[in-house]
Design a protein around this motif. Sequence first.
Motif, PDB file in Angstrom:
ATOM      1  N   GLN A  62     137.478  26.996   9.694  1.00 11.05           N
ATOM      2  CA  GLN A  62     137.517  27.356   8.275  1.00 11.05           C
ATOM      3  C   GLN A  62     136.716  28.622   8.012  1.00 11.05           C
ATOM      4  N   LEU A  63     135.525  28.697   8.621  1.00 11.63           N
ATOM      5  CA  LEU A  63     134.675  29.867   8.420  1.00 11.63           C
ATOM      6  C   LEU A  63     135.321  31.116   9.024  1.00 11.63           C
ATOM      7  N   GLN A  64     135.960  30.950  10.163  1.00  8.54           N
ATOM      8  CA  GLN A  64     136.652  32.077  10.796  1.00  8.54           C
ATOM      9  C   GLN A  64     137.783  32.582   9.905  1.00  8.54           C
ATOM     10  N   ALA A  65     138.509  31.658   9.293  1.00 12.27           N
ATOM     11  CA  ALA A  65     139.593  32.046   8.389  1.00 12.27           C
ATOM     12  C   ALA A  65     139.036  32.744   7.150  1.00 12.27           C
ATOM     13  N   ASP A  66     137.904  32.249   6.629  1.00 15.52           N
ATOM     14  CA  ASP A  66     137.297  32.850   5.442  1.00 15.52           C
ATOM     15  C   ASP A  66     136.906  34.304   5.682  1.00 15.52           C
ATOM     16  N   TYR A  67     136.462  34.613   6.911  1.00 21.55           N
ATOM     17  CA  TYR A  67     135.965  35.952   7.213  1.00 21.55           C
ATOM     18  C   TYR A  67     137.020  36.852   7.854  1.00 21.55           C
ATOM     19  N   ALA A  68     138.227  36.351   8.012  1.00 21.99           N
ATOM     20  CA  ALA A  68     139.259  37.113   8.727  1.00 21.99           C
ATOM     21  C   ALA A  68     139.557  38.460   8.084  1.00 21.99           C
ATOM     22  N   SER A  69     139.489  38.540   6.767  1.00 18.65           N
ATOM     23  CA  SER A  69     139.841  39.790   6.078  1.00 18.65           C
ATOM     24  C   SER A  69     138.615  40.540   5.559  1.00 18.65           C
ATOM     25  N   GLY A  71     134.612  42.497   6.046  1.00 20.72           N
ATOM     26  CA  GLY A  71     134.049  43.581   6.855  1.00 20.72           C
ATOM     27  C   GLY A  71     133.433  43.097   8.146  1.00 20.72           C
ATOM     28  N   VAL A  72     133.058  41.820   8.192  1.00 20.26           N
ATOM     29  CA  VAL A  72     132.597  41.198   9.436  1.00 20.26           C
ATOM     30  C   VAL A  72     133.502  40.012   9.715  1.00 20.26           C
ATOM     31  N   ASN A  73     133.754  39.752  10.997  1.00 20.46           N
ATOM     32  CA  ASN A  73     134.611  38.640  11.400  1.00 20.46           C
ATOM     33  C   ASN A  73     133.820  37.669  12.260  1.00 20.46           C
ATOM     34  N   LEU A  74     134.188  36.409  12.169  1.00 23.99           N
ATOM     35  CA  LEU A  74     133.609  35.406  13.061  1.00 23.99           C
ATOM     36  C   LEU A  74     134.493  35.353  14.295  1.00 23.99           C
ATOM     37  N   VAL A  75     133.909  35.646  15.460  1.00 20.13           N
ATOM     38  CA  VAL A  75     134.690  35.706  16.694  1.00 20.13           C
ATOM     39  C   VAL A  75     134.075  34.796  17.749  1.00 20.13           C
ATOM     40  N   ARG A  76     134.907  34.394  18.690  1.00 21.42           N
ATOM     41  CA  ARG A  76     134.432  33.575  19.809  1.00 21.42           C
ATOM     42  C   ARG A  76     134.515  34.384  21.083  1.00 21.42           C
ATOM     43  N   ILE A  77     133.390  34.523  21.755  1.00 21.27           N
ATOM     44  CA  ILE A  77     133.312  35.272  23.003  1.00 21.27           C
ATOM     45  C   ILE A  77     132.631  34.402  24.039  1.00 21.27           C
ATOM     46  N   THR A  82     129.919  34.200  17.107  1.00 23.55           N
ATOM     47  CA  THR A  82     129.029  35.207  16.540  1.00 23.55           C
ATOM     48  C   THR A  82     129.801  36.039  15.517  1.00 23.55           C
ATOM     49  N   PHE A  83     129.070  36.687  14.632  1.00 25.99           N
ATOM     50  CA  PHE A  83     129.688  37.603  13.672  1.00 25.99           C
ATOM     51  C   PHE A  83     129.710  39.004  14.266  1.00 25.99           C
ATOM     52  N   ARG A  84     130.831  39.687  14.122  1.00 21.63           N
ATOM     53  CA  ARG A  84     130.985  41.053  14.612  1.00 21.63           C
ATOM     54  C   ARG A  84     131.634  41.907  13.523  1.00 21.63           C
ATOM     55  N   THR A  85     131.296  43.188  13.524  1.00 19.17           N
ATOM     56  CA  THR A  85     131.956  44.118  12.611  1.00 19.17           C
ATOM     57  C   THR A  85     133.460  44.081  12.858  1.00 19.17           C
ATOM     58  N   ALA A  86     134.243  44.064  11.789  1.00 23.78           N
ATOM     59  CA  ALA A  86     135.701  44.059  11.928  1.00 23.78           C
ATOM     60  C   ALA A  86     136.142  45.237  12.791  1.00 23.78           C
ATOM     61  N   GLY A  87     137.121  44.993  13.639  1.00 20.13           N
ATOM     62  CA  GLY A  87     137.548  46.013  14.589  1.00 20.13           C
ATOM     63  C   GLY A  87     137.931  47.335  13.957  1.00 20.13           C
ATOM     64  N   ASP A  88     138.592  47.295  12.800  1.00 22.02           N
ATOM     65  CA  ASP A  88     139.038  48.538  12.171  1.00 22.02           C
ATOM     66  C   ASP A  88     137.902  49.290  11.483  1.00 22.02           C
ATOM     67  N   LEU A  89     136.702  48.686  11.439  1.00 17.51           N
ATOM     68  CA  LEU A  89     135.544  49.349  10.829  1.00 17.51           C
ATOM     69  C   LEU A  89     134.476  49.710  11.863  1.00 17.51           C
ATOM     70  N   ALA A  90     134.803  49.532  13.128  1.00 15.68           N
ATOM     71  CA  ALA A  90     133.814  49.779  14.186  1.00 15.68           C
ATOM     72  C   ALA A  90     133.310  51.220  14.165  1.00 15.68           C
ATOM     73  N   TRP A  91     134.148  52.146  13.685  1.00 12.76           N
ATOM     74  CA  TRP A  91     133.748  53.557  13.658  1.00 12.76           C
ATOM     75  C   TRP A  91     132.534  53.781  12.761  1.00 12.76           C
TER      76      TRP A  91
END
Length: 245
Positions: A62-69, A71-77, A82-91
Motif C-alpha cells: 500500500q505504501l509503495q502504491a501511495d508513493y509511486a507517483s 518525488g520519492v518512491n518506495l523500492v525494494r532492493i 528503502t525510499f529513493r528519489t524517483a528515477g525521472d528526478l535523479a538529475w
Amino acid sequence: MASLAEMRVEQLEEFESERPAARPEELRLLEALLFASSEPLDQAALAKRMPDGVDIKMALAQLQADYASRGVNLVRIANKWTFRTAGDLAWLMTRESTETRRLSRAAIEVLAIIAYHQPVTRAEIEEIRGVVTSKGTLDVLLETGWIKPRGRRKTPGRPLTFGTTETFLSQFSLENLGDLPGLEELKGTGLLDSRLPGGFSVPTPSDDPTLRDDEEPLKAGDLELALVPPLDPESDSSSSGGSAQ
C-alpha cells in the motif's frame, strides 16, 4: 430561511466530507520507520517494530502504491525496503563536481562474469575470459564493495570464491540478480552478436548466499587476504608469462 447556525453546520459537514480520510496509523508508523532508517530494512526487521496483527506485506504494498507517483518512491532492493528519489528526478541530485570513475574493460568483464557465474574463483574467471586476470582488477572491484569473497573451493589450493553484494544490486538498481538481462535482452541491446555459435547460452544468475557443496566457509583472516597491495605492472607481466588484464 436557514439560520446562521444551520448554515455553519452545513458548511462544516461539507468540509468534513471533502477532506481526505485520515492515513491509517500502521502506514504512518511504517513510513516513519523507513524515513528514519539510515539503511534499507528487510520485512522481518520492519515487522518487529510494528504493532501486533499488522499485515506488513500488505502495508508495504500500500505504501509503495501511495508513493509511486511522488518525488520519492518506495523500492525494494536485495529484499530490503528503502525510499529513493524517483528515477525521472535523479538529475536533481547530480552534482557537477562529481567525478565519475570509469571501470576498465577488464574490470567490467570480470564483474559480469562474477555476477552471472557466482560463486566463481579467479582461475575460473580466467578460463572464461581466456586471459590472465591481474590481482589489481579484483582489488578494484573489492574496494567498490560490489563483490566479496564467499568461501573457499574444496579443491587443491582452496581458492577463494567470489560473489556480488547488496551494494552491487543497489548501485545498478536491481531487486535481485534475476533482474539481470538474459540472452535475448543482451541481443536486443546489441551487446551480443545475433549470430552466436551453437550451444551458446547465458547462465541464470543466482545470489543465494548459501554455500555450495563444493565450497567451505571462510576463516579468520580470509577477508584481509582478499585485498592485496597493487602489483607493479612490470613485475606482474614478467611473472605471469603473458599479458595481465
